[in-house]
Structure formats: structure tokens, C-alpha cells
Design a protein around this motif. Structure first.
Motif, PDB file in Angstrom:
ATOM      1  N   ALA A 108       1.016  -1.200  -0.120  1.00 39.00           N
ATOM      2  CA  ALA A 108       0.130   0.121  -0.061  1.00 39.00           C
ATOM      3  C   ALA A 108       0.963   1.128   0.109  1.00 39.00           C
ATOM      4  CB  ALA A 108      -0.963   0.219   1.179  1.00 39.00           C
ATOM      5  N   PHE A 109       0.368   2.245  -0.807  1.00 42.93           N
ATOM      6  CA  PHE A 109       1.133   3.435  -0.915  1.00 42.93           C
ATOM      7  C   PHE A 109       0.110   4.659  -0.515  1.00 42.93           C
ATOM      8  CE2 PHE A 109       3.487   0.666  -3.491  1.00 42.93           C
ATOM      9  CZ  PHE A 109       4.993   0.896  -3.420  1.00 42.93           C
ATOM     10  N   GLU A 110       0.831   5.781  -0.268  1.00 39.68           N
ATOM     11  CA  GLU A 110      -0.073   6.953   0.244  1.00 39.68           C
ATOM     12  C   GLU A 110      -1.154   7.149  -0.723  1.00 39.68           C
ATOM     13  OE1 GLU A 110       3.047   9.761   2.935  1.00 39.68           O
ATOM     14  OE2 GLU A 110       2.962   9.681   0.459  1.00 39.68           O
ATOM     15  N   LYS A 111      -0.932   7.054  -2.140  1.00 32.80           N
ATOM     16  CA  LYS A 111      -1.875   7.237  -3.206  1.00 32.80           C
ATOM     17  C   LYS A 111      -2.035   6.309  -4.226  1.00 32.80           C
ATOM     18  CE  LYS A 111      -0.236  12.118  -2.982  1.00 32.80           C
ATOM     19  NZ  LYS A 111       0.565  13.106  -3.735  1.00 32.80           N
ATOM     20  N   LYS A 112      -1.800   5.041  -3.600  1.00 27.29           N
ATOM     21  CA  LYS A 112      -2.010   3.882  -4.210  1.00 27.29           C
ATOM     22  C   LYS A 112      -2.367   2.580  -3.604  1.00 27.29           C
ATOM     23  CE  LYS A 112      -0.597   1.015  -8.478  1.00 27.29           C
ATOM     24  NZ  LYS A 112      -1.851   1.092  -8.825  1.00 27.29           N
ATOM     25  N   ASN A 113      -3.525   2.199  -3.267  1.00 26.51           N
ATOM     26  CA  ASN A 113      -3.721   1.009  -2.327  1.00 26.51           C
ATOM     27  C   ASN A 113      -5.041   0.125  -2.729  1.00 26.51           C
ATOM     28  OD1 ASN A 113      -3.794  -0.609  -0.012  1.00 26.51           O
ATOM     29  ND2 ASN A 113      -4.779   0.919   1.212  1.00 26.51           N
TER      30      ASN A 113
END
Length: 137
Positions: A108-113
Motif C-alpha cells: 500500500a502506498f499513500e496514493k495507491k492502495n
């Protein structure tokens, strides 16, 4: 009799732990995880230095930096990463014969989850596991 049985079980348990640590998947992940940490910190030049010789032949340090900036900047920092699979193989499409481990992480990334990160590791000429590919979906 019980002591002998207990000692035998203990020996078998310890032996299985030692052999599990020698598996290619485990050894490759031990290199991949700190390498991913370099990428996470934006230390792209250092991550290129630690990559396999085949990786470096295909991609200059500057091109690697450009690629990571264009992919990682928009999605932000990694917030979670869990190994979901590790597969040893001796052949990959469009790659020379060799020893490879394909590691997939559910991330999970801040803007891609959610995201799936794939790190392809190869046993380099010096017999050390090194990254040869990195992909995010």
C-alpha cells in the motif's frame, strides 16, 4: 525413551529451520527487503549499485533514477508491504537461463492502495542474489 524421542524431535525441528533458511526464496528475500528499503528512501543510485550485472547492462543509473521518480513520486510513500509469494525458477520469459526468485508483495502506498510489487532476483555471476527487475501494478 521419552528423552530420546524429545531429543529426536528437537533435532528434526532445528534441522528444518536451518534448511529452510538456505532455500533460494529465503536467501533472495533477505537481499530484496533491504534493497526495497533503499528504493523507499529515494536512494535510487544506491539501489542501482546493488542491482545485478544484467540489470546494469540494460539500464543506466540515470535511466533507473528517472524511471523510479516517474513511478514512485505520484504514488507517495509505502505504508505497508507484505510478502505474498516467492517462486524459484531457472527460466523466465525473455531472460537467459539462470537462477531466479520472483517475489511478490502486497503493498500500500499513500496514493495507491492496493498495489502489487514484484521484485525479480537473480543469482549473479558472483553467486550472490541481486535484483534484476522491479515492477508495481
Amino acid at each position: 525413551m521419552k528423552v530420546t524421542h524429545l531429543l529426536t524431535c528437537l533435532f528434526l525441528c532445528l534441522t528444518s529451520v536451518v534448511f529452510a533458511q538456505d532455500k533460494p526464496e529465503v536467501l533472495a528475500q533477505k537481499v530484496a527487503d533491504p534493497w526495497l528499503a533503499l528504493v523507499d528512501k529515494g536512494q535510487y543510485a544506491e539501489s542501482w549499485q546493488q542491482a545485478s550485472s544484467a540489470f546494469k547492462q540494460q539500464l543506466t543509473s540515470d535511466k533507473w533514477n528517472e524511471a523510479l521518480v516517474s513511478v514512485r513520486t505520484p504514488i507517495g510513500k509505502v505504508t505497508k508491504r507484505t510478502l505474498s509469494s516467492a517462486q524459484y525458477t531457472t527460466s523466465l520469459p525473455n531472460a537467459p537461463a539462470g537462477e531466479y526468485v520472483v517475489l511478490q508483495y502486497q503493498s500500500a502506498f499513500e496514493k495507491k492502495n492496493p498495489a502489487t510489487e514484484t521484485v525479480v532476483m537473480m543469482k549473479d555471476a558472483d553467486r550472490q542474489w541481486r535484483p534484476v527487475g522491479y515492477f508495481i501494478k
